[in-house]
Write a protein that holds these residues in place. Structure first.
Motif, PDB file in Angstrom:
ATOM      1  N   ALA A 190      28.648 -17.931  32.851  1.00 12.89           N
ATOM      2  CA  ALA A 190      28.530 -17.751  31.403  1.00 12.89           C
ATOM      3  C   ALA A 190      29.865 -17.955  30.692  1.00 12.89           C
ATOM      4  N   THR A 191      30.918 -17.303  31.191  1.00 15.74           N
ATOM      5  CA  THR A 191      32.211 -17.425  30.517  1.00 15.74           C
ATOM      6  C   THR A 191      32.787 -18.836  30.657  1.00 15.74           C
ATOM      7  N   LEU A 192      32.668 -19.421  31.852  1.00 12.41           N
ATOM      8  CA  LEU A 192      33.175 -20.777  32.042  1.00 12.41           C
ATOM      9  C   LEU A 192      32.367 -21.789  31.242  1.00 12.41           C
ATOM     10  N   GLY A 193      31.053 -21.586  31.177  1.00  9.48           N
ATOM     11  CA  GLY A 193      30.213 -22.490  30.405  1.00  9.48           C
ATOM     12  C   GLY A 193      30.582 -22.489  28.941  1.00  9.48           C
ATOM     13  N   ALA A 194      30.888 -21.303  28.390  1.00  6.73           N
ATOM     14  CA  ALA A 194      31.275 -21.212  26.983  1.00  6.73           C
ATOM     15  C   ALA A 194      32.588 -21.954  26.719  1.00  6.73           C
ATOM     16  N   VAL A 195      33.555 -21.797  27.630  1.00 11.12           N
ATOM     17  CA  VAL A 195      34.841 -22.482  27.474  1.00 11.12           C
ATOM     18  C   VAL A 195      34.664 -23.993  27.572  1.00 11.12           C
ATOM     19  N   LYS A 212      30.983 -21.648  43.088  1.00 10.42           N
ATOM     20  CA  LYS A 212      29.583 -21.649  42.670  1.00 10.42           C
ATOM     21  C   LYS A 212      29.403 -21.469  41.177  1.00 10.42           C
ATOM     22  N   TRP A 213      30.362 -20.810  40.498  1.00  7.66           N
ATOM     23  CA  TRP A 213      30.170 -20.564  39.064  1.00  7.66           C
ATOM     24  C   TRP A 213      30.256 -21.831  38.226  1.00  7.66           C
ATOM     25  N   TYR A 214      30.764 -22.937  38.790  1.00 12.01           N
ATOM     26  CA  TYR A 214      30.816 -24.179  38.031  1.00 12.01           C
ATOM     27  C   TYR A 214      29.466 -24.906  37.999  1.00 12.01           C
ATOM     28  N   GLY A 220      25.475 -30.656  31.356  1.00  6.69           N
ATOM     29  CA  GLY A 220      25.619 -31.249  30.030  1.00  6.69           C
ATOM     30  C   GLY A 220      26.750 -32.239  29.901  1.00  6.69           C
ATOM     31  N   PHE A 221      27.450 -32.517  31.010  1.00  2.00           N
ATOM     32  CA  PHE A 221      28.533 -33.498  30.963  1.00  2.00           C
ATOM     33  C   PHE A 221      28.115 -34.774  31.694  1.00  2.00           C
ATOM     34  N   ALA A 222      28.886 -35.836  31.508  1.00  2.00           N
ATOM     35  CA  ALA A 222      28.521 -37.125  32.095  1.00  2.00           C
ATOM     36  C   ALA A 222      28.357 -37.006  33.602  1.00  2.00           C
ATOM     37  N   SER A 223      29.227 -36.232  34.229  1.00  7.29           N
ATOM     38  CA  SER A 223      29.106 -35.984  35.670  1.00  7.29           C
ATOM     39  C   SER A 223      29.893 -34.730  36.020  1.00  7.29           C
ATOM     40  N   HIS A 224      29.546 -34.142  37.147  1.00  7.57           N
ATOM     41  CA  HIS A 224      30.300 -33.012  37.690  1.00  7.57           C
ATOM     42  C   HIS A 224      30.577 -33.325  39.148  1.00  7.57           C
TER      43      HIS A 224
END
Length: 318
Positions: A190-195, A212-214, A220-224
């Motif tokens: 949650a916190t990383l997603g908001a940032v 795992k939190w990533y 929502g990004f082009a790639s991870h």
């Protein structure tokens, strides 16, 4: 080299310092900080007026080059302010308030407050998203842990295994570009997603380690793309987090070797300072003087009072 620079007139004389700052902030003439008017404002002269005082031709308010800046209402001579700015900009791992106290001949409380005011000027506006058009398109993200966190009452958290008692910093580094760091209360999806959502362009390629939190945060990004540090993998083609980890190395060396102890209340300000120097580093074509001038150009609209900064300095925050 630093001593030779500090021997220049703007660092030794108050009037020369004011003229230097005026030329830097007002290359096209004085600008009224009250109404924003640019014009031939009246220069107030005489024994009853302090040097560098102007009267606006439009709103009739009086002002100097320091009004509306982090230097406003300071009793510290302006040439000492310029010395402090240069020292902080030229010190790769930072400079402690105790060292500033010794070099400038001011009290520790004054040096501590000066350093925090300068850190306020170093704060970026974060107006654009990282990894957008015109950039490399690659953003590395990682987190690091420092010291011992405090609870809502200011008491240190009990030390235990792992990292949950520590202060947590998340950094985003645009490959060959800008860095932004954030002190967060927790490291989770949650916190990383908001940032990430607030700071990274949707078209960016996001690169992280295998934490795992990533997984939910990176949607929502082009790639991870990830590297597996647990399996000894640190680079796979252009997929790596080495850049952001190198930036953490500088931050940690400064916190440990220069400042020794940084409270959670002020950790974000130190992150701004290290981000500023990273974003204006030598490999990007910046010199110490360029960096100092960039900081001085950013002093407007960031006035910081002692009450707002919150709390007395301690000898631990050196």
């Amino acid at each position: 080299m630093a001593e030779a620079i500090l021997n220049q007139p703007q660092f030794q004389d108050v009037d020369k310092a004011r003229e230097y700052l005026e030329a830097l902030r007002w290359p096209h003439g004085p600008v009224c900080p009250h109404c924003g008017s640019l014009g031939k404002h009246l220069v107030l002269k005489g024994k009853q007026y302090r040097p560098g005082l102007y009267k606006c031709a439009d709103c009739y308010e009086q002002f100097t080059v320091t009004v509306g800046t982090v230097f406003e209402r300071s009793k510290v001579p302006l040439n000492l302010w310029l010395q402090a700015v240069h020292l902080m900009c030229a010190s790769k791992k930072g400079i402690s308030a105790k060292q500033v106290e010794r070099m400038l001949g001011v009290t520790y409380k004054t040096a501590w407050f000066m350093c925090h005011r300068i850190r306020e000027a170093m704060t970026g506006d974060n107006a654009t998203l990282l990894g957008g058009p015109g950039s490399s398109g690659i953003v590395e993200a990682d987190e690091t842990f420092w010291g011992t966190a405090t609870n809502d009452e200011g008491e240190k958290m009990p030390v235990r295994g792992g990292f949950r008692h520590k202060m947590m910093v998340v950094s985003l580094v645009e490959r060959d570009g800008q860095k932004r760091s954030f002190h967060v209360a927790k490291v989770n999806g949650a916190t990383l997603g908001a940032v990430l959502k607030a700071q990274v362009h949707p078209a960016a390629r996001l690169m992280t380690d295998e934490a795992k939190w990533y997984i939910p945060a990176a949607k929502g990004f082009a790639s991870h793309e990830t590297v597996s540090h647990g399996q000894g993998e640190y680079a796979r083609g252009d997929v790596t987090t080495n850049t952001v980890e190198a930036s953490f190395s500088l931050l940690k060396r400064g916190l440990i070797g220069t400042f020794h102890a940084v409270s959670e209340k002020h950790l974000q300000r130190y992150c701004h300072e290290f981000d500023f120097r990273w974003n204006t580093r030598l490999s990007q074509g910046w010199s110490d003087v360029d960096r100092q001038q960039a900081a001085l150009k950013a002093i407007a609209g960031k006035r910081l009072t002692y009450r707002r900064i919150g709390g007395q300095p301690t000898q631990a925050n050196v």
